[in-house]
Design a protein around this motif. Sequence first.
Motif, mmCIF file in Angstrom:
data_model
loop_
_atom_site.group_PDB
_atom_site.id
_atom_site.type_symbol
_atom_site.label_atom_id
_atom_site.label_comp_id
_atom_site.label_asym_id
_atom_site.label_seq_id
_atom_site.Cartn_x
_atom_site.Cartn_y
_atom_site.Cartn_z
ATOM 1 N N GLN A 1 0.840 -1.192 0.000
ATOM 2 C CA GLN A 1 0.000 0.000 0.000
ATOM 3 C C GLN A 1 0.880 1.249 0.000
ATOM 4 O OE1 GLN A 1 -3.499 0.179 -0.141
ATOM 5 N NE2 GLN A 1 -3.184 -1.982 -0.680
ATOM 6 N N PRO A 2 0.577 2.221 -0.869
ATOM 7 C CA PRO A 2 1.398 3.434 -0.902
ATOM 8 C C PRO A 2 1.325 4.216 0.402
ATOM 9 C CG PRO A 2 -0.016 3.281 -2.857
ATOM 10 C CD PRO A 2 -0.482 2.230 -1.893
ATOM 11 N N LEU A 3 2.414 4.904 0.677
ATOM 12 C CA LEU A 3 2.466 5.840 1.791
ATOM 13 C C LEU A 3 1.488 6.986 1.526
ATOM 14 C CD1 LEU A 3 4.233 6.778 4.347
ATOM 15 C CD2 LEU A 3 5.479 8.149 2.676
ATOM 16 N N GLN A 4 0.702 7.369 2.509
ATOM 17 C CA GLN A 4 -0.245 8.466 2.337
ATOM 18 C C GLN A 4 0.439 9.793 2.643
ATOM 19 O OE1 GLN A 4 -4.114 8.093 4.017
ATOM 20 N NE2 GLN A 4 -4.303 5.914 3.551
ATOM 21 N N SER A 5 0.598 10.598 1.609
ATOM 22 C CA SER A 5 1.253 11.893 1.786
ATOM 23 C C SER A 5 0.391 12.787 2.666
ATOM 24 C CB SER A 5 1.470 12.567 0.432
ATOM 25 O OG SER A 5 2.209 11.734 -0.431
ATOM 26 N N PRO A 6 0.979 13.440 3.658
ATOM 27 C CA PRO A 6 0.175 14.256 4.575
ATOM 28 C C PRO A 6 -0.377 15.538 3.957
ATOM 29 C CG PRO A 6 2.495 14.434 5.114
ATOM 30 C CD PRO A 6 2.375 13.349 4.077
ATOM 31 N N SER A 7 0.402 16.150 3.056
ATOM 32 C CA SER A 7 -0.023 17.433 2.491
ATOM 33 C C SER A 7 0.528 17.577 1.072
ATOM 34 C CB SER A 7 0.481 18.582 3.380
ATOM 35 O OG SER A 7 0.064 19.828 2.871
ATOM 36 N N PRO A 8 -0.022 16.800 0.121
ATOM 37 C CA PRO A 8 0.555 16.769 -1.232
ATOM 38 C C PRO A 8 0.253 18.036 -2.027
ATOM 39 C CG PRO A 8 -1.451 15.471 -1.177
ATOM 40 C CD PRO A 8 -1.184 15.899 0.235
ATOM 41 N N ALA B 1 -9.089 14.647 -6.466
ATOM 42 C CA ALA B 1 -9.166 13.183 -6.495
ATOM 43 C C ALA B 1 -7.944 12.592 -7.186
ATOM 44 C CB ALA B 1 -10.446 12.736 -7.194
ATOM 45 N N GLY B 2 -7.516 13.212 -8.286
ATOM 46 C CA GLY B 2 -6.330 12.749 -8.989
ATOM 47 C C GLY B 2 -5.082 12.911 -8.154
ATOM 48 N N LEU B 3 -4.959 14.062 -7.481
ATOM 49 C CA LEU B 3 -3.801 14.300 -6.627
ATOM 50 C C LEU B 3 -3.730 13.275 -5.509
ATOM 51 C CD1 LEU B 3 -1.396 16.015 -5.745
ATOM 52 C CD2 LEU B 3 -2.995 17.524 -4.548
ATOM 53 N N ASP B 4 -4.880 12.864 -4.992
ATOM 54 C CA ASP B 4 -4.884 11.841 -3.941
ATOM 55 C C ASP B 4 -4.276 10.538 -4.448
ATOM 56 O OD1 ASP B 4 -5.954 13.461 -2.018
ATOM 57 O OD2 ASP B 4 -8.001 12.693 -2.195
ATOM 58 N N VAL B 5 -4.590 10.162 -5.695
ATOM 59 C CA VAL B 5 -4.031 8.931 -6.267
ATOM 60 C C VAL B 5 -2.537 9.092 -6.533
ATOM 61 C CG1 VAL B 5 -4.062 7.396 -8.278
ATOM 62 C CG2 VAL B 5 -6.220 8.148 -7.230
ATOM 63 N N LEU B 6 -2.130 10.241 -7.073
ATOM 64 C CA LEU B 6 -0.729 10.485 -7.416
ATOM 65 C C LEU B 6 0.159 10.609 -6.178
ATOM 66 C CD1 LEU B 6 -1.216 13.134 -10.262
ATOM 67 C CD2 LEU B 6 -0.739 10.691 -10.542
ATOM 68 N N SER B 7 -0.440 10.834 -5.032
ATOM 69 C CA SER B 7 0.335 11.012 -3.801
ATOM 70 C C SER B 7 0.136 9.868 -2.823
ATOM 71 C CB SER B 7 -0.057 12.332 -3.125
ATOM 72 O OG SER B 7 -1.435 12.320 -2.769
ATOM 73 N N GLY B 8 -0.570 8.809 -3.245
ATOM 74 C CA GLY B 8 -0.742 7.643 -2.391
ATOM 75 C C GLY B 8 -1.852 7.746 -1.372
ATOM 76 N N ARG B 9 -2.588 8.847 -1.363
ATOM 77 C CA ARG B 9 -3.642 9.037 -0.364
ATOM 78 C C ARG B 9 -4.897 8.218 -0.681
ATOM 79 N NH1 ARG B 9 -3.397 13.827 2.788
ATOM 80 N NH2 ARG B 9 -5.627 14.205 2.493
ATOM 81 N N ALA B 10 -5.043 7.811 -1.945
ATOM 82 C CA ALA B 10 -6.216 7.036 -2.348
ATOM 83 C C ALA B 10 -5.793 6.008 -3.396
ATOM 84 C CB ALA B 10 -7.299 7.959 -2.908
ATOM 85 N N VAL C 1 4.739 15.043 -7.679
ATOM 86 C CA VAL C 1 4.097 15.779 -6.592
ATOM 87 C C VAL C 1 5.046 15.872 -5.413
ATOM 88 C CG1 VAL C 1 1.814 14.913 -7.285
ATOM 89 C CG2 VAL C 1 3.071 13.731 -5.470
ATOM 90 N N THR C 2 4.874 16.894 -4.612
ATOM 91 C CA THR C 2 5.530 16.934 -3.311
ATOM 92 C C THR C 2 4.587 16.293 -2.301
ATOM 93 O OG1 THR C 2 4.663 19.169 -2.936
ATOM 94 C CG2 THR C 2 6.908 18.980 -3.780
ATOM 95 N N THR C 3 5.160 15.693 -1.258
ATOM 96 C CA THR C 3 4.345 14.950 -0.302
ATOM 97 C C THR C 3 4.003 15.754 0.952
ATOM 98 O OG1 THR C 3 6.299 14.051 0.806
ATOM 99 C CG2 THR C 3 5.386 12.782 -1.048
ATOM 100 N N GLY C 4 4.727 16.833 1.180
ATOM 101 C CA GLY C 4 4.515 17.595 2.402
ATOM 102 C C GLY C 4 5.182 16.973 3.610
ATOM 103 N N GLU C 5 6.058 15.997 3.363
ATOM 104 C CA GLU C 5 6.731 15.299 4.454
ATOM 105 C C GLU C 5 8.233 15.284 4.189
ATOM 106 O OE1 GLU C 5 5.445 11.538 7.112
ATOM 107 O OE2 GLU C 5 5.590 11.151 4.963
ATOM 108 N N GLY D 1 10.073 15.792 0.607
ATOM 109 C CA GLY D 1 9.699 14.531 -0.016
ATOM 110 C C GLY D 1 8.875 14.746 -1.274
ATOM 111 N N ALA D 2 8.905 13.736 -2.149
ATOM 112 C CA ALA D 2 8.165 13.825 -3.412
ATOM 113 C C ALA D 2 7.848 12.424 -3.904
ATOM 114 C CB ALA D 2 8.980 14.590 -4.454
#
Length: 488
Positions: A21-28, A52-61, A153-157, A167-168
């Motif tokens: 499962q991808p890491l969920q970026s805190p603030s992508p 919604a797309g950003l959530d997928v590209l950053s592992g949040r969804a 994307v940047t991950t905010g972490e 992070g990215a």
Amino acid sequence: MPIPFDNSYARLPQQFFAAAQPLQSPSPALIQVNEALAAELGIDSEWLKSPAGLDVLSGRAIAQGSEPIAQAYAGHQFGNFVPQLGDGRAILLGEVVDRAGRRRDIQLKGAGRTPFSRGGDGRAALGPVLREYLVSEAMAALGIPTTRALAAVTTGEPVVRETILPGAMLTRVASSHIRVGTFQFFAARGDEEAVRHLADHVIARHYPAAAENPQPYRALLDAVISAQAALVARWLLVGFIHGVMNTDNMSVAGETIDYGPCAFMDVYDAATVFSSIDRAGRYAYGNQPRIAHWNLTRLAETLLPLLDEDENAAVEQAQDALGGFGAMFEQTYFGGLRRKVGLLSDEPEDMELMNALLTRMTENQVDFTLLFRALGRAASGEDEPARALFVDPTAFDAWATQWRARLARDGQAAADRRAAMDRVNPAFIPRNHQVEAMITAAVERQEYTPFHRMLDVLSRPFEDQPDALDLAEPPLPHERVAATFCGT
């Protein structure tokens, strides 16, 4: 589905991968979406840019239809065999069949820990993500088979390396992520059935003509050898140095993969090395064909049980296949060099003429890209741009006398010759010092204008772009990049 997944690798036996499962970026935050590539894949780029797309590209969804996995593989790293590597910071989201009918992987790189992380954090820092995005897209524009970048994307972490870095994540697209090391993973375990299953999968996915051959696994080996020989030759023709040609970084699809400490040569020298971890020069510019052959020999070893039941006969087949590498490489390499210097026909002395130029370039510290671009003008009688690149301009004059005599035998009009040469000699490559400056701007000041500008210019590498002449300039002495680094 926003991403039309049609997965096949996830249907292979369980030992081929591990669920992840991808890491969920805190603030992508979105850096870039590759709209043209998204269109090729049948994905709406506007959706990718949406929350919604950003959530997928950053592992949040996890997008509908995605089956996230980390692939298993082994590999020789700097000549030393490691029996288990695998995707330690990359997760395959799934596959799509693009608008041209080609099956493509979509992978998140820097997506966090997987069962193959071996103690690593599984994350990616911003700099390596921007480098891979820029260089892989530049390679695609140069016409060289490569993985592609769909988004960054940047991950905010923060990510901890030598220092604390932003992070990215990179969304990478490939014909597949199957490597020589994937075959080695199963061969090292004596799992002949898995090797056969993998070979059948690769044939169906990449080399379907091999299935019609009476010896399909020999045909597969021949096809991978041919693809890699042509690929490495094309690297050399643009001065590209991969940096880490381990067997786990060699794609059986014949694409350039895993842009770590890669770089483009400025001054021509076959011994050029940039990678900070390649202290002995194993993967130097001029060694790349030899290493490709070595890696392919490792692939052939894994296929021996499939080539023939008799071990001696299998070895003979493998040696015969590997024996064709040199001719295949030279056909692409010397054919490409002929086009770079404006030759239409093939004469026995051409190789000597081209090697003489390369020797003089080394002796005179000549910039590889600028010289070949300037030869188009020299073919039209404008010698000074080429001459000025030599420490001793008379070295160019002596070679140019022989070159012009050779050009005359082809009889092509000067304007047509220059146009043909400009179509194969880029004006722009990702200059190492400019890539580093771009990364510094993004990491230290959150300034992405240099990244976007370089991306735009490098998407048209063969065009004269008067407003971007600074990006064609080689480094000043204080700007030279002596070492490049892996993102891990």
